[in-house]
Scaffold this active site. Structure first.
Site, short mmCIF file in Angstrom:
data_model
loop_
_atom_site.label_atom_id
_atom_site.label_comp_id
_atom_site.label_asym_id
_atom_site.label_seq_id
_atom_site.Cartn_x
_atom_site.Cartn_y
_atom_site.Cartn_z
CG ASP A 88 -1.97 1.10 1.16
OD1 ASP A 88 -2.27 1.60 0.05
OD2 ASP A 88 -2.46 1.49 2.23
CG LEU A 89 4.74 3.36 -2.30
CD1 LEU A 89 5.52 3.47 -1.00
CD2 LEU A 89 5.68 3.01 -3.44
#
Length: 116
Positions: free
Chosen positions: A45-46
């Site tokens: 989940d960058l």
């Protein structure tokens, strides 16, 4: 060498989103993702809130609950960066940050120039 650490002192940090409120995006900010990718670390989940900057300007990636160690380079690095761009575009659309294509280009250039 990539050191992954957890800090409790979150109140002294400003996230990438907060840093971009004043404009600018900087190539140095692309380097933190490049170092993790070079070590095979995939952040699931960058986004702009998971890249943090401390009071000395050091960058950290947070929230690795779904992260994985990958066998090697691959399409996952492109998908990670696309996720980050969607996050930045969303915040831009909300008027939370100032960020443009030149900032994204600088971030990608920092990413490319950072040794693994």
């Amino acid at each position: 060498v990539v050191r992954v650490g957890f800090r409790v002192v979150l109140w002294v940090w400003a996230g990438l989103a907060a840093a971009l409120r004043g404009g600018g995006g900087g190539g140095a900010r692309g380097g933190v993702s490049a170092r993790f990718h070079g070590a095979g670390i995939c952040h699931a989940d960058l986004n702009a809130h998971n890249i943090q900057i401390d009071s000395r300007g050091r960058l950290y990636l947070l929230d690795f609950d779904r992260g994985r160690i990958m066998a090697g380079p691959g399409d996952w690095t492109r998908r990670n960066l696309e996720r980050l761009r969607r996050s930045l575009d969303k915040l831009l659309g909300q008027g939370v940050i100032r960020f443009d294509d030149a900032d994204w280009t600088a971030l990608l250039e920092g990413y490319r120039q950072t040794p693994a």
